[in-house]
Motif scaffolding. Structure first.
Motif, PDB file in Angstrom:
ATOM      1  N   THR A  48      37.671  24.233  -0.157  1.00  0.00           N
ATOM      2  CA  THR A  48      37.999  24.566   1.262  1.00  0.00           C
ATOM      3  C   THR A  48      36.352  24.419   1.756  1.00  0.00           C
ATOM      4  O   THR A  48      35.656  24.628   0.564  1.00  0.00           O
ATOM      5  N   SER A  49      36.602  23.965   2.509  1.00  0.00           N
ATOM      6  CA  SER A  49      34.696  23.631   2.844  1.00  0.00           C
ATOM      7  C   SER A  49      34.393  24.490   4.358  1.00  0.00           C
ATOM      8  O   SER A  49      33.236  24.662   4.544  1.00  0.00           O
ATOM      9  N   VAL A  50      35.760  25.590   4.041  1.00  0.00           N
ATOM     10  CA  VAL A  50      34.982  27.319   5.391  1.00  0.00           C
ATOM     11  C   VAL A  50      35.075  28.022   4.363  1.00  0.00           C
ATOM     12  O   VAL A  50      36.196  28.681   2.943  1.00  0.00           O
ATOM     13  N   THR A  51      34.427  29.149   4.283  1.00  0.00           N
ATOM     14  CA  THR A  51      34.329  30.667   4.221  1.00  0.00           C
ATOM     15  C   THR A  51      35.221  31.384   4.414  1.00  0.00           C
ATOM     16  O   THR A  51      35.993  31.288   5.546  1.00  0.00           O
ATOM     17  N   GLY A  52      36.324  32.429   3.481  1.00  0.00           N
ATOM     18  CA  GLY A  52      37.864  32.961   4.913  1.00  0.00           C
ATOM     19  C   GLY A  52      38.013  33.588   3.682  1.00  0.00           C
ATOM     20  O   GLY A  52      37.829  33.560   2.529  1.00  0.00           O
ATOM     21  N   THR A  53      39.645  33.643   3.676  1.00  0.00           N
ATOM     22  CA  THR A  53      40.292  34.588   2.852  1.00  0.00           C
ATOM     23  C   THR A  53      41.068  34.334   2.920  1.00  0.00           C
ATOM     24  O   THR A  53      41.701  33.316   2.624  1.00  0.00           O
ATOM     25  N   HIS A  54      41.349  34.209   1.349  1.00  0.00           N
ATOM     26  CA  HIS A  54      42.301  33.600   0.027  1.00  0.00           C
ATOM     27  C   HIS A  54      43.320  34.842   0.238  1.00  0.00           C
ATOM     28  O   HIS A  54      43.157  35.905  -0.426  1.00  0.00           O
ATOM     29  N   ARG A  55      44.816  34.066   0.178  1.00  0.00           N
ATOM     30  CA  ARG A  55      45.891  35.694  -0.077  1.00  0.00           C
ATOM     31  C   ARG A  55      46.809  35.019  -0.957  1.00  0.00           C
ATOM     32  O   ARG A  55      47.003  33.098  -0.713  1.00  0.00           O
ATOM     33  N   ALA A  56      47.424  35.638  -1.766  1.00  0.00           N
ATOM     34  CA  ALA A  56      48.680  34.670  -2.939  1.00  0.00           C
ATOM     35  C   ALA A  56      49.099  36.343  -3.006  1.00  0.00           C
ATOM     36  O   ALA A  56      49.137  37.685  -3.012  1.00  0.00           O
ATOM     37  N   CYS A  57      50.177  35.625  -3.187  1.00  0.00           N
ATOM     38  CA  CYS A  57      51.672  37.130  -4.296  1.00  0.00           C
ATOM     39  C   CYS A  57      52.209  36.342  -5.354  1.00  0.00           C
ATOM     40  O   CYS A  57      52.662  35.111  -5.460  1.00  0.00           O
ATOM     41  N   LEU A  58      52.570  37.076  -6.400  1.00  0.00           N
ATOM     42  CA  LEU A  58      53.234  36.445  -8.017  1.00  0.00           C
ATOM     43  C   LEU A  58      54.643  37.625  -7.873  1.00  0.00           C
ATOM     44  O   LEU A  58      54.224  38.412  -7.478  1.00  0.00           O
TER      45      LEU A  58
END
Length: 126
Positions: free
Chosen positions: A54-64
């Protein structure tokens, strides 16, 4: 099982039903989805054994999602320039993970602790 033949006669047959477990609910509503299968004690890296950038600061979201009774752990790792560092972790059934981080290279580590089976990972990148 009993049924009728094309000649009108009655036919019987024995059937065996084998249930091999249930497929976990998928993580819907995410940009990316990956699926896989792990045996107890095994580890997988997503996406597809690699990483994403990713080239920007931001939020990573995931579900498993994993099978009932399976103990899966999910970790988001970031490349430090020398090694992979865990920046967020989640455990338990229906695991979700959220992390705000800078630009860089990331990957998800999925570990099957005490039981294995099929899993589904959904994730969003900044």
């Amino acid at each position: 099982m009993t049924g009728k033949g094309s000649d009108g006669g009655t036919r019987s047959a024995a059937l065996t039903l084998t249930v091999r477990g249930t497929t976990p609910d998928t993580c819907t509503g995410h940009e990316e989805t990956r699926t896989g299968s792990l045996r107890a004690g095994a580890t997988a890296y997503q996406p597809d054994g690699g990483y994403y950038r990713t080239s920007v600061t931001g939020t990573h979201r995931a579900c498993l999602r994993a099978p009932d009774g399976a103990d899966f752990d999910l970790a988001l790792q970031k490349w430090s320039g020398r090694s992979w560092t865990v920046v967020a972790e989640a455990t338990g059934p229906g695991t979700t993970l959220t992390h705000t981080g800078p630009a860089g290279y990331y990957r998800y580590r999925i570990q099957a602790r005490t039981a294995g089976g099929d899993y589904s990972l959904g994730y969003d990148t900044p």
